[in-house]
Design an enzyme around this catalytic site. Sequence first.
Site, mmCIF file in Angstrom:
data_model
loop_
_atom_site.group_PDB
_atom_site.id
_atom_site.type_symbol
_atom_site.label_atom_id
_atom_site.label_comp_id
_atom_site.label_asym_id
_atom_site.label_seq_id
_atom_site.Cartn_x
_atom_site.Cartn_y
_atom_site.Cartn_z
ATOM 1 N N ASN A 7 0.857 -1.185 0.000
ATOM 2 C CA ASN A 7 0.000 0.000 0.000
ATOM 3 C C ASN A 7 0.899 1.242 0.000
ATOM 4 O O ASN A 7 1.720 1.429 0.909
ATOM 5 C CB ASN A 7 -0.899 -0.038 1.245
ATOM 6 C CG ASN A 7 -1.794 1.184 1.337
ATOM 7 O OD1 ASN A 7 -1.323 2.304 1.167
ATOM 8 N ND2 ASN A 7 -3.063 0.971 1.613
ATOM 9 N N HIS A 10 0.967 6.263 1.831
ATOM 10 C CA HIS A 10 1.712 7.237 2.629
ATOM 11 C C HIS A 10 2.833 7.925 1.864
ATOM 12 O O HIS A 10 3.407 8.906 2.350
ATOM 13 C CB HIS A 10 2.168 6.606 3.941
ATOM 14 C CG HIS A 10 0.969 6.260 4.776
ATOM 15 N ND1 HIS A 10 0.013 7.191 5.100
ATOM 16 C CD2 HIS A 10 0.523 5.076 5.265
ATOM 17 C CE1 HIS A 10 -0.961 6.599 5.786
ATOM 18 N NE2 HIS A 10 -0.676 5.322 5.894
ATOM 19 N N HIS A 43 -5.712 3.453 -1.444
ATOM 20 C CA HIS A 43 -7.036 3.740 -0.865
ATOM 21 C C HIS A 43 -7.431 5.143 -1.312
ATOM 22 O O HIS A 43 -6.833 6.133 -0.881
ATOM 23 C CB HIS A 43 -6.925 3.659 0.658
ATOM 24 C CG HIS A 43 -8.231 3.829 1.374
ATOM 25 N ND1 HIS A 43 -8.347 3.725 2.739
ATOM 26 C CD2 HIS A 43 -9.486 4.096 0.935
ATOM 27 C CE1 HIS A 43 -9.610 3.911 3.104
ATOM 28 N NE2 HIS A 43 -10.313 4.153 2.014
ATOM 29 N N ARG A 45 -9.641 7.745 -0.679
ATOM 30 C CA ARG A 45 -10.592 8.123 0.375
ATOM 31 C C ARG A 45 -11.502 9.230 -0.109
ATOM 32 O O ARG A 45 -11.120 10.057 -0.935
ATOM 33 C CB ARG A 45 -9.846 8.588 1.631
ATOM 34 C CG ARG A 45 -9.068 7.484 2.336
ATOM 35 C CD ARG A 45 -8.478 8.020 3.631
ATOM 36 N NE ARG A 45 -9.502 8.240 4.615
ATOM 37 C CZ ARG A 45 -9.728 7.455 5.676
ATOM 38 N NH1 ARG A 45 -8.973 6.399 5.880
ATOM 39 N NH2 ARG A 45 -10.683 7.728 6.518
ATOM 40 N N ARG A 49 -7.342 12.501 1.350
ATOM 41 C CA ARG A 49 -6.242 12.985 2.191
ATOM 42 C C ARG A 49 -4.876 12.540 1.685
ATOM 43 O O ARG A 49 -3.873 13.143 2.010
ATOM 44 C CB ARG A 49 -6.438 12.574 3.644
ATOM 45 C CG ARG A 49 -6.290 11.092 3.888
ATOM 46 C CD ARG A 49 -6.294 10.776 5.364
ATOM 47 N NE ARG A 49 -7.597 10.991 5.966
ATOM 48 C CZ ARG A 49 -7.999 10.397 7.097
ATOM 49 N NH1 ARG A 49 -7.175 9.601 7.742
ATOM 50 N NH2 ARG A 49 -9.197 10.591 7.581
ATOM 51 N N GLU A 70 -8.522 0.057 -2.537
ATOM 52 C CA GLU A 70 -9.302 0.040 -1.290
ATOM 53 C C GLU A 70 -10.283 1.179 -1.364
ATOM 54 O O GLU A 70 -9.911 2.311 -1.708
ATOM 55 C CB GLU A 70 -8.384 0.301 -0.100
ATOM 56 C CG GLU A 70 -7.554 -0.855 0.311
ATOM 57 C CD GLU A 70 -6.687 -0.460 1.506
ATOM 58 O OE1 GLU A 70 -6.950 0.564 2.145
ATOM 59 O OE2 GLU A 70 -5.735 -1.180 1.763
ATOM 60 N N THR A 101 -8.024 3.074 8.846
ATOM 61 C CA THR A 101 -9.217 2.231 8.899
ATOM 62 C C THR A 101 -9.234 1.488 10.231
ATOM 63 O O THR A 101 -8.366 0.666 10.499
ATOM 64 C CB THR A 101 -9.189 1.235 7.725
ATOM 65 O OG1 THR A 101 -8.876 1.963 6.547
ATOM 66 C CG2 THR A 101 -10.529 0.558 7.554
ATOM 67 N N GLU A 151 -10.510 -9.899 3.384
ATOM 68 C CA GLU A 151 -9.227 -9.527 3.968
ATOM 69 C C GLU A 151 -9.462 -9.431 5.461
ATOM 70 O O GLU A 151 -10.274 -8.635 5.923
ATOM 71 C CB GLU A 151 -8.719 -8.187 3.414
ATOM 72 C CG GLU A 151 -7.384 -7.798 4.054
ATOM 73 C CD GLU A 151 -6.723 -6.568 3.440
ATOM 74 O OE1 GLU A 151 -6.944 -6.302 2.243
ATOM 75 O OE2 GLU A 151 -5.997 -5.879 4.172
ATOM 76 N N HIS A 191 -3.298 -4.884 7.781
ATOM 77 C CA HIS A 191 -3.460 -3.722 8.650
ATOM 78 C C HIS A 191 -2.574 -3.827 9.893
ATOM 79 O O HIS A 191 -2.729 -4.741 10.692
ATOM 80 C CB HIS A 191 -4.917 -3.486 9.091
ATOM 81 C CG HIS A 191 -5.149 -2.029 9.391
ATOM 82 N ND1 HIS A 191 -4.755 -1.468 10.566
ATOM 83 C CD2 HIS A 191 -5.665 -1.027 8.638
ATOM 84 C CE1 HIS A 191 -5.041 -0.177 10.533
ATOM 85 N NE2 HIS A 191 -5.591 0.122 9.376
#
Length: 247
Positions: A7, A10, A43, A45, A49, A70, A101, A151, A191
């Site tokens: 992922n 970030h 993801h 969102r 963000r 995601e 999440t 998941e 996660h």
Amino acid sequence: MIRLGVNIDHVATVRQARGVTYPDPVAAAALVEMAGADGIVVHLREDRRHIQDRDLAILRKTVKSKLNLEMAANDEIIAIALETGPDMVTIVPERRQEVTTEGGLDVETHFDKLKEMTKRMHGRGIFVSMFIDPEPRAIAVSKELGSDAIELHTGRYCDAATPDERQKEYERIRLGVEEGLKHGLRVNAGHGLNYFNIKPIARLAGIEELNIGHSIIARAVFVGLDRAVRDMKALIREAERDADAPA
Ligand code: PXP
């Protein structure tokens, strides 16, 4: 062999902190793939963000492994997913104020919406996964609504305050994997996984894919993305070899 989905949200978080054009998650995806990742996870969102619409559109054209989007089951994002056509979507709950999440999806309450959305994704050839807590009921309902995969949320295992609690959460995940397979679902997990807690999870036979973000991007700040991805892949391989070794 367990696949690693990385992922890259970030990378975009760092960019968005300054509202500039770098570091570019598209460049990150290319490096991550060259380091041996089996998939790219982002993801998109509702509040944008980190990952932006532009990132997703370009990644769809550049990712060579597998693009896993995601997303919350909200109408705007569903429309974007159907238009973009990622290889896979992972449906997650989303609350505006959360840092990340926080829990699994409530598949029972949102059953009708999720079932209809899954059907639409399938119509577009998109593989569907539900991000849920490792609970038998959530697993059974995910199957019932037509999901291809689940998941399992590993957050509680990762955040456990004591060894006893961690063992209890680990057992829930282990049983969740069994339960998912029993229902004919593909089982992924993710996660909060990092270089120190990954091995017991990677030893669980039946998990197909691990999706990991924050810890890999955090390590990349010090050692580079290539090394950070390779280190994680190596730990997963070691764990699988341990699991296969005769007792
Ligand atoms: N899997 C899902 C469904 C997620 O929502 C996230 C966080 O975006 C991850 C995996 C990765 O979590 P982490 O960044 O803690 O590795």
